[in-house]
Write an enzyme that holds these catalytic residues in place. Structure first.
Site, PDB file in Angstrom:
ATOM      1  N   THR A 145     -30.392  26.169   9.283  1.00 28.71           N
ATOM      2  CA  THR A 145     -31.441  25.664   8.099  1.00 28.71           C
ATOM      3  C   THR A 145     -31.665  26.258   7.152  1.00 28.71           C
ATOM      4  O   THR A 145     -31.341  25.632   6.083  1.00 28.71           O
ATOM      5  CB  THR A 145     -32.834  25.897   8.898  1.00 28.71           C
ATOM      6  OG1 THR A 145     -33.371  24.933  10.293  1.00 28.71           O
ATOM      7  CG2 THR A 145     -34.175  26.060   8.066  1.00 28.71           C
ATOM      8  N   ASN A 160     -28.362  13.894  15.030  1.00 25.24           N
ATOM      9  CA  ASN A 160     -29.072  15.450  15.985  1.00 25.24           C
ATOM     10  C   ASN A 160     -30.011  14.182  16.899  1.00 25.24           C
ATOM     11  O   ASN A 160     -29.992  14.340  17.669  1.00 25.24           O
ATOM     12  CB  ASN A 160     -29.651  16.613  15.500  1.00 25.24           C
ATOM     13  CG  ASN A 160     -31.041  16.067  14.280  1.00 25.24           C
ATOM     14  OD1 ASN A 160     -30.912  15.488  13.349  1.00 25.24           O
ATOM     15  ND2 ASN A 160     -31.929  15.971  14.816  1.00 25.24           N
ATOM     16  N   GLN A 173     -23.850  19.030  15.143  1.00 22.69           N
ATOM     17  CA  GLN A 173     -23.744  19.089  15.730  1.00 22.69           C
ATOM     18  C   GLN A 173     -23.197  18.101  15.897  1.00 22.69           C
ATOM     19  O   GLN A 173     -21.896  18.243  17.732  1.00 22.69           O
ATOM     20  CB  GLN A 173     -24.721  17.890  16.346  1.00 22.69           C
ATOM     21  CG  GLN A 173     -25.947  17.927  15.551  1.00 22.69           C
ATOM     22  CD  GLN A 173     -27.041  18.743  17.045  1.00 22.69           C
ATOM     23  OE1 GLN A 173     -26.803  18.456  18.311  1.00 22.69           O
ATOM     24  NE2 GLN A 173     -28.489  18.747  16.891  1.00 22.69           N
ATOM     25  N   SER A 182     -23.342  26.169  13.112  1.00 21.01           N
ATOM     26  CA  SER A 182     -24.819  26.801  13.653  1.00 21.01           C
ATOM     27  C   SER A 182     -24.113  27.380  15.226  1.00 21.01           C
ATOM     28  O   SER A 182     -23.115  26.637  15.982  1.00 21.01           O
ATOM     29  CB  SER A 182     -25.964  26.441  13.586  1.00 21.01           C
ATOM     30  OG  SER A 182     -26.389  27.341  13.821  1.00 21.01           O
ATOM     31  N   ALA A 183     -24.152  28.636  15.701  1.00 18.08           N
ATOM     32  CA  ALA A 183     -23.854  29.472  16.882  1.00 18.08           C
ATOM     33  C   ALA A 183     -24.503  28.443  18.196  1.00 18.08           C
ATOM     34  O   ALA A 183     -23.858  28.529  18.900  1.00 18.08           O
ATOM     35  CB  ALA A 183     -24.021  30.789  16.784  1.00 18.08           C
ATOM     36  N   HIS A 184     -25.756  29.013  18.107  1.00 18.24           N
ATOM     37  CA  HIS A 184     -26.560  27.993  19.050  1.00 18.24           C
ATOM     38  C   HIS A 184     -26.478  26.175  19.759  1.00 18.24           C
ATOM     39  O   HIS A 184     -26.781  26.716  20.682  1.00 18.24           O
ATOM     40  CB  HIS A 184     -28.305  28.340  18.767  1.00 18.24           C
ATOM     41  CG  HIS A 184     -28.665  27.815  18.159  1.00 18.24           C
ATOM     42  ND1 HIS A 184     -29.746  26.344  18.423  1.00 18.24           N
ATOM     43  CD2 HIS A 184     -29.060  27.367  16.668  1.00 18.24           C
ATOM     44  CE1 HIS A 184     -30.290  25.965  17.457  1.00 18.24           C
ATOM     45  NE2 HIS A 184     -30.149  26.408  17.135  1.00 18.24           N
ATOM     46  N   THR A 187     -29.513  42.826   5.435  1.00 20.26           N
ATOM     47  CA  THR A 187     -28.171  44.105   6.256  1.00 20.26           C
ATOM     48  C   THR A 187     -28.002  42.915   7.702  1.00 20.26           C
ATOM     49  O   THR A 187     -28.115  41.653   7.755  1.00 20.26           O
ATOM     50  CB  THR A 187     -28.566  44.683   6.988  1.00 20.26           C
ATOM     51  OG1 THR A 187     -29.414  45.548   6.252  1.00 20.26           O
ATOM     52  CG2 THR A 187     -27.722  45.419   8.280  1.00 20.26           C
ATOM     53  N   CYS A 242     -37.411  20.154  16.379  1.00 24.92           N
ATOM     54  CA  CYS A 242     -38.439  20.490  14.918  1.00 24.92           C
ATOM     55  C   CYS A 242     -39.337  19.205  14.672  1.00 24.92           C
ATOM     56  O   CYS A 242     -41.017  19.783  14.732  1.00 24.92           O
ATOM     57  CB  CYS A 242     -37.062  20.728  13.751  1.00 24.92           C
ATOM     58  SG  CYS A 242     -36.114  21.075  14.183  1.00 24.92           S
TER      59      CYS A 242
HETATM   60  N1  PLP Z   1     -28.883  20.537  10.891  1.00 28.39           N
HETATM   61  C1  PLP Z   1     -28.730  19.614  12.396  1.00 28.39           C
HETATM   62  C2  PLP Z   1     -28.243  18.318  12.517  1.00 28.39           C
HETATM   63  C3  PLP Z   1     -29.856  19.838  13.726  1.00 28.39           C
HETATM   64  O1  PLP Z   1     -29.536  19.488  14.811  1.00 28.39           O
HETATM   65  C4  PLP Z   1     -30.343  21.212  13.547  1.00 28.39           C
HETATM   66  C5  PLP Z   1     -30.708  21.311  14.707  1.00 28.39           C
HETATM   67  O2  PLP Z   1     -31.818  20.782  15.025  1.00 28.39           O
HETATM   68  C6  PLP Z   1     -30.111  22.060  12.194  1.00 28.39           C
HETATM   69  C7  PLP Z   1     -29.400  21.169  11.130  1.00 28.39           C
HETATM   70  C8  PLP Z   1     -31.458  22.916  11.969  1.00 28.39           C
HETATM   71  O3  PLP Z   1     -30.894  23.950  12.867  1.00 28.39           O
HETATM   72  P1  PLP Z   1     -30.756  25.874  12.913  1.00 28.39           P
HETATM   73  O4  PLP Z   1     -32.846  24.793  13.562  1.00 28.39           O
HETATM   74  O5  PLP Z   1     -30.630  26.637  14.633  1.00 28.39           O
HETATM   75  O6  PLP Z   1     -31.918  26.167  11.614  1.00 28.39           O
END
Ligand code: PLP
Length: 384
Positions: free
Chosen positions: A76, A156, A186, A206-208, A244, A333
């Site tokens: 994000t 997503n 994704q 993104s890592a997660h 940091t 979200c």
């Molecule tokens: N972009 C996409 C396509 C995503 O699927 C997501 C999370 O579902 C995000 C951005 C945002 O990721 P985060 O919640 O890790 O900030």
């Protein structure tokens, strides 16, 4: 709380951290715990670890130099940095930006905020029923003043994949100064992430979503691209993201990226595709009028979004959850907001009455999990 075994089929929301990632993170919580900005030897060890993580992430996306990778606190934040960073640095009073209607909220919301502030004029390009956008539909709208085109790589909610390289070529053909951003969050597990192949100036990941830790994302910024920072402070991350640095999470991110790159060359995608197609066939067996949302072919291998008519979305999800089945009905979200998904609306299915079920598989998913999912769907369909 039920003691049923939990079956996690929501990998588009987040992926579980792999044991190798946990091991990679661990030493940096305690043994190398200094601030990378400190000049003493402990600080030097911390900055060396951060540099190492950055170089490994650089390799994951084929960037030319480590400083093209900026660590952020989330995807994000990376999307905000890309979009706000370009618009606020564009030097024009109202920058023109093109995006597609099905973008993630972390792209759409900063765009809306810039528009509200009078800093940008946003044009949303429509997608077709399967969620794809035509490169020419974007290129046709590019103007002399278009500062940015932002197109998500893989959606997503419905898993549809856009042809980012073709879009980038078409846009550059119209205006070589327009910057191109892709949200590749994704896509990172399965698709080509090489920034040169894609032809992008900015790329979020993104890592997660790749079996790494939560709380860290990254933005690739092509060398020479000027962005306004979103967070000001002590000048970390080449002045673009003060605060940091999180060395443990960066180390975990790098490990997850390396493991993802190894799996990409293996059979993982095909195995997931088989599970996905098996699941869809089994669901269609019990719900013959179930429909696939998204493109039948240009789609992530682990992604199934299926429309099940005449059931209440929320009640259905709760019923499945009580059976231990963890799936979702849209993006994580939006899931709690109870509003109609803008993605489903954009593909022209906003008035379809029923449940749009998003089922996303992961490396731990088995055929038995699918059988349990289908059994739970069957049981609750007869009740609801
Ligand atoms: N972009 C996409 C396509 C995503 O699927 C997501 C999370 O579902 C995000 C951005 C945002 O990721 P985060 O919640 O890790 O900030």
């Amino acid at each position: 709380m039920s003691d049923k075994k939990l079956i996690y089929l929501d990998h588009a929301s987040t992926t579980p951290g792999l044991p190798e990632v946990v091991l990679a993170v661990e030493p940096y919580w305690s043994m190398v715990a200094a601030n990378p900005s400190s000049l003493h030897r402990c600080g030097q060890n911390a900055i060396a670890a951060l540099d190492d993580a950055r170089a490994r992430i650089q390799k994951f996306v084929g960037a030319d130099m480590p400083r093209e990778i900026i660590f952020t606190g989330s995807a994000t934040e990376a999307n905000n940095l890309a979009i706000r960073g370009v618009v606020l640095k564009s030097g024009v009073s109202r920058a023109h930006v093109l995006a597609i209607a099905t973008e993630h909220a972390s792209v759409l919301e900063p765009l809306k905020a810039l528009e509200r502030a009078g800093a940008a004029e946003i044009e949303y390009v429509a997608v077709y029923e399967e969620g794809c956008v035509l490169p020419d539909d974007i290129a046709r709208r590019v103007r002399e003043t278009t500062a940015l085109v932002s197109v998500g790589y893989a959606n997503n909610e419905i898993g549809t994949v856009q042809h980012v390289a073709e879009i980038a070529r078409a846009v550059r053909g119209k205006n070589s100064k327009t910057l191109i951003h892709t949200d590749a969050v994704q896509a990172a597990l399965f698709l080509d992430m090489n920034v040169h192949d894609l032809g992008v100036d900015l790329m979020t990941f993104s890592a997660h979503k790749i079996y790494g830790p939560k709380g860290i994302g990254a933005l690739y910024i092509k060398n020479g691209t000027n962005l306004e920072p979103v967070i000001y402070g002590g000048g970390q991350e080449y002045g673009l993201r003060a605060g940091t640095e999180n060395v443990p999470l960066a180390a975990g991110f790098a490990k997850a990226a390396e493991l993802a790159a190894l799996r990409k060359n293996g059979e993982n995608g095909n195995a997931l595709k088989e599970l996905r197609d098996f699941a869809f066939a089994e669901i269609r067996h019990i719900v013959p009028d179930a429909k696939l949302n998204g493109h039948p072919l240009k789609r992530l291998p682990n992604h199934l979004n299926v429309f099940i008519p005449s059931v209440d979305s929320e009640m259905f999800l709760v019923a499945l959850s009580e059976e231990g089945i963890c799936v979702s009905s849209g993006s994580a979200c939006a899931a709690r907001s109870q509003t109609l998904s803008h993605v489903i609306a954009a593909i022209g299915r906003g008035d379809w009455k029923g449940c749009h079920l998003r089922i996303t598989f992961g490396i731990q998913t088995t055929r038995d999990d699918i059988t349990a999912l289908v059994r739970a769907i069957k049981k609750h369909l007869s009740r609801l």
